[in-house]
Design a protein around this motif. Structure first.
Motif, PDB file in Angstrom:
ATOM      1  N   ALA A 248       0.828  -1.205   0.000  1.00 41.97           N
ATOM      2  CA  ALA A 248       0.000   0.000   0.000  1.00 41.97           C
ATOM      3  C   ALA A 248       0.860   1.252   0.000  1.00 41.97           C
ATOM      4  O   ALA A 248       0.554   2.241  -0.690  1.00 41.97           O
ATOM      5  N   GLU A 249       1.938   1.223   0.761  1.00 41.34           N
ATOM      6  CA  GLU A 249       2.851   2.373   0.790  1.00 41.34           C
ATOM      7  C   GLU A 249       3.522   2.568  -0.572  1.00 41.34           C
ATOM      8  O   GLU A 249       3.710   3.710  -1.031  1.00 41.34           O
ATOM      9  N   GLN A 250       3.883   1.455  -1.237  1.00 40.35           N
ATOM     10  CA  GLN A 250       4.498   1.533  -2.556  1.00 40.35           C
ATOM     11  C   GLN A 250       3.508   2.126  -3.570  1.00 40.35           C
ATOM     12  O   GLN A 250       3.877   2.970  -4.406  1.00 40.35           O
ATOM     13  N   THR A 251       2.249   1.696  -3.473  1.00 46.61           N
ATOM     14  CA  THR A 251       1.220   2.237  -4.365  1.00 46.61           C
ATOM     15  C   THR A 251       1.018   3.731  -4.116  1.00 46.61           C
ATOM     16  O   THR A 251       0.877   4.518  -5.065  1.00 46.61           O
ATOM     17  N   ALA A 314      -5.826   6.059   1.882  1.00 49.31           N
ATOM     18  CA  ALA A 314      -6.801   5.346   2.714  1.00 49.31           C
ATOM     19  C   ALA A 314      -6.407   3.879   2.857  1.00 49.31           C
ATOM     20  O   ALA A 314      -6.569   3.281   3.930  1.00 49.31           O
ATOM     21  N   ALA A 315      -5.864   3.295   1.761  1.00 51.36           N
ATOM     22  CA  ALA A 315      -5.416   1.901   1.829  1.00 51.36           C
ATOM     23  C   ALA A 315      -4.249   1.753   2.787  1.00 51.36           C
ATOM     24  O   ALA A 315      -4.159   0.759   3.524  1.00 51.36           O
ATOM     25  N   VAL A 316      -3.362   2.739   2.823  1.00 53.42           N
ATOM     26  CA  VAL A 316      -2.241   2.711   3.769  1.00 53.42           C
ATOM     27  C   VAL A 316      -2.755   2.801   5.197  1.00 53.42           C
ATOM     28  O   VAL A 316      -2.310   2.071   6.090  1.00 53.42           O
ATOM     29  N   ASP A 317      -3.715   3.704   5.432  1.00 50.61           N
ATOM     30  CA  ASP A 317      -4.276   3.858   6.778  1.00 50.61           C
ATOM     31  C   ASP A 317      -4.914   2.549   7.244  1.00 50.61           C
ATOM     32  O   ASP A 317      -4.745   2.134   8.402  1.00 50.61           O
ATOM     33  N   LEU A 318      -5.649   1.897   6.344  1.00 51.72           N
ATOM     34  CA  LEU A 318      -6.297   0.635   6.699  1.00 51.72           C
ATOM     35  C   LEU A 318      -5.253  -0.440   6.988  1.00 51.72           C
ATOM     36  O   LEU A 318      -5.378  -1.208   7.958  1.00 51.72           O
TER      37      LEU A 318
END
Length: 537
Positions: A248-251, A314-318
């Motif tokens: 997610a961080e890479q994205t 938001a994906a990183v937060d999740l």
């Protein structure tokens, strides 16, 4: 078809009178076998047991039981007038039996007895099977701490065998038990019949459970298997969560980079448009039309890229929420500057043998429950507080500042706030600085102003430890009596790390053999029932 659970929690919320939320919309269930309830200190495990037992009322939500609850708190009765029968919970039945035997035919006596006509025989048999004193009229004051706890647990077994259908709730039952008493408790649990929920940090006890439940961040997760299997499963889950977070961080980094690159292209296009207008390469109407079209296209593109960045964020937060980053006690112990070889304390056995503790030695005082280890510490650090009869073990402080953390953590006044309780040991330290230091003990924000009386066992330990370690001047000798009783696994690890860095002398009483082995002891001193001390190198 899954078996009916013994306890079901429906969206349970509970807050203390000062507004501090202990449990927030917790849902889950406990099965009909043996369940180990785990979680970080302060997660609300003891509060949850008291809610199930009906001793507390939820602010919202419901607790549904199949049967009744039989609750044993961390601190069993200290009433010196109580008897073994009282501890077993059978005194009303025994009294009714005595009255009937004497000829009293009051129906109330028969109601009190019910079907328990042989309760005394069954009680004595269960006590004997656990190696406990069988005299039902014996005073609780004559029992050791381990015997008291085991007798109280035997009372729960006795009531369950009477067909009560109760869910047994035990809160840290191995606290203060020596090795022998723990083994006897393990045997009780191995042969347990019926629903049992145990709050514990005792890894050996947790291995005897059918299920493991963890209370964490307002969520109750139940796993079918003992603690070691749960930890192995959790480790796999955490590895997957960590990988998901990295992806997610890479994205997110890619989407941010593409957003920047697109903005650069837009800026280049706008610059070219301004240059064309300045050079009058196109008629004004065409320039305006192209500008309007470009602005619409660029605005739509910005919006699309911004949406992609926000979705990636938001994906990183999740993903971050799925990865555990548990707070642990961060203790920075002061350097008391104790020279090697300085004589700090002398311990004396009943036979006159002496053991000298000198800085920076690490000494463990061990022995069975009831031989007087805590009493010896009390005589040592609080002269005159405990009577020392002839032939008893004792000792004295020779030099240096001593910091003492008792087993019951009763150094804190219940009516004080956390901040005021810690300030008693460091009255000259500004409150703001104490707040910063308390944060290292996971006591932050509004928790600093909470009354001591509302603290859980683990929170109380952290505050008491903070009061001891933040004292001014720092101690040259730390005396700890069963310090791991109320600590979760992570906090025990951090305490071990802190003590490993401490350069003063350490005298610790503990039945937690794994904890002692990690301290790097210089010597172990065993105290026996006759008051004699024996060094074990």
């Amino acid at each position: 078809m899954l078996p009916t659970p013994s306890v079901v929690l429906h969206d349970v919320t509970f807050a203390w009178p000062d507004g501090a939320v202990a449990l927030d919309h917790v849902s889950g269930a406990f099965g009909r076998g043996r369940t180990g309830l785990t979680g970080l200190n302060g997660a609300g495990k003891s509060t949850l047991l008291r809610l199930v037992a009906g001793l507390l009322t939820p602010a919202s939500g419901r607790v549904v039981l199949s049967g009744t609850a039989d609750y044993l708190p961390q601190r069993v009765t200290t009433d010196v007038d109580a008897t073994v029968a009282d501890l077993l919970g059978i005194t009303p039945v025994v009294r009714a039996l005595r009255a009937i035997e004497s000829g009293d035919v009051d129906p109330a006596h028969f109601d009190a007895v019910g079907d328990d006509w042989d309760v005394e025989e069954r009680a004595v048999a269960l006590l004997a099977a656990s190696g406990l004193p069988t005299g039902l009229g014996r005073s609780v004051a004559t029992l050791s701490g381990g015997e008291t706890m085991l007798t109280a647990i035997t009372g729960i077994r006795l009531r369950q065998s009477s067909g009560g259908g109760a869910v047994a709730l035990l809160d840290e039952p191995t606290n203060n038990l020596d090795g022998d008493a723990r083994e006897r408790l393990y045997e009780l649990v191995r042969g347990w019949r019926g629903a049992l929920v145990v709050v514990s940090h005792d890894l050996a006890l947790l291995e005897l459970m059918d299920d493991t439940a963890e209370l964490r961040a307002g969520s109750l997760t139940t796993f079918g298997g003992p603690y070691s299997e749960y930890r192995a499963w959790l480790e796999v889950q955490q590895e997957a969560a960590a990988q998901a977070l990295r992806s997610a961080e890479q994205t997110l980094r890619r989407e941010k980079r593409q957003r920047i690159e697109a903005e650069e292209r837009i800026a280049h296009s706008e610059s070219k448009g301004r240059k064309d207008a300045a050079n009058s390469r196109y008629v004004k109407a065409v320039i305006n039309d192209r500008r309007n079209s470009a602005e619409k296209s660029q605005g739509a593109r910005r919006g699309l890229l911004d949406d992609k960045v926000e979705r990636a964020r938001a994906a990183v937060d999740l993903a971050e929420r799925a990865v555990r980053d548990d707070d642990r006690i961060s203790v920075d112990l002061p350097d008391p500057r104790v020279p090697a070889g300085r004589r700090l304390v002398v311990l004396r056995g009943a036979d006159g043998r002496e053991v000298v503790v000198q800085g920076p030695e690490r000494v463990a005082l061990t022995g069975p429950n009831g031989v007087g280890k805590t009493t010896l510490l009390e005589r040592l650090v609080r002269p005159g507080s405990a009577e020392s009869p002839a032939g008893a073990a004792g000792g004295e402080v020779l030099t240096g500042q001593v910091a003492y953390l008792p087993q019951r953590v009763d150094v804190l006044r219940e009516d004080l706030s956390v901040l005021d309780a810690v300030r008693e040991g460091a009255p000259h330290v500004p409150p703001g600085e104490l707040r910063n230091r308390l944060a290292r003990f996971l006591v932050r924000g509004a928790a600093v102003d909470r009354p001591v009386a509302t603290l859980s066992g683990g929170e109380r330990f952290r505050v008491a430890l903070a009061r001891l370690l933040l004292a001014d001047p720092p101690a040259q000798l730390l005396v700890l009596d069963e310090p791991t009783n109320n600590l979760d696994v992570a906090s025990t690890d951090q305490l071990v790390d802190a003590l490993a860095a401490y350069r003063g002398a350490l005298l610790v009483v503990s039945h937690d053999r794994a904890f002692l082995e990690r301290l790097g002891l210089d010597v172990e001193v065993r105290l026996d029932g006759a008051g004699n001390l024996t060094e074990v190198r």
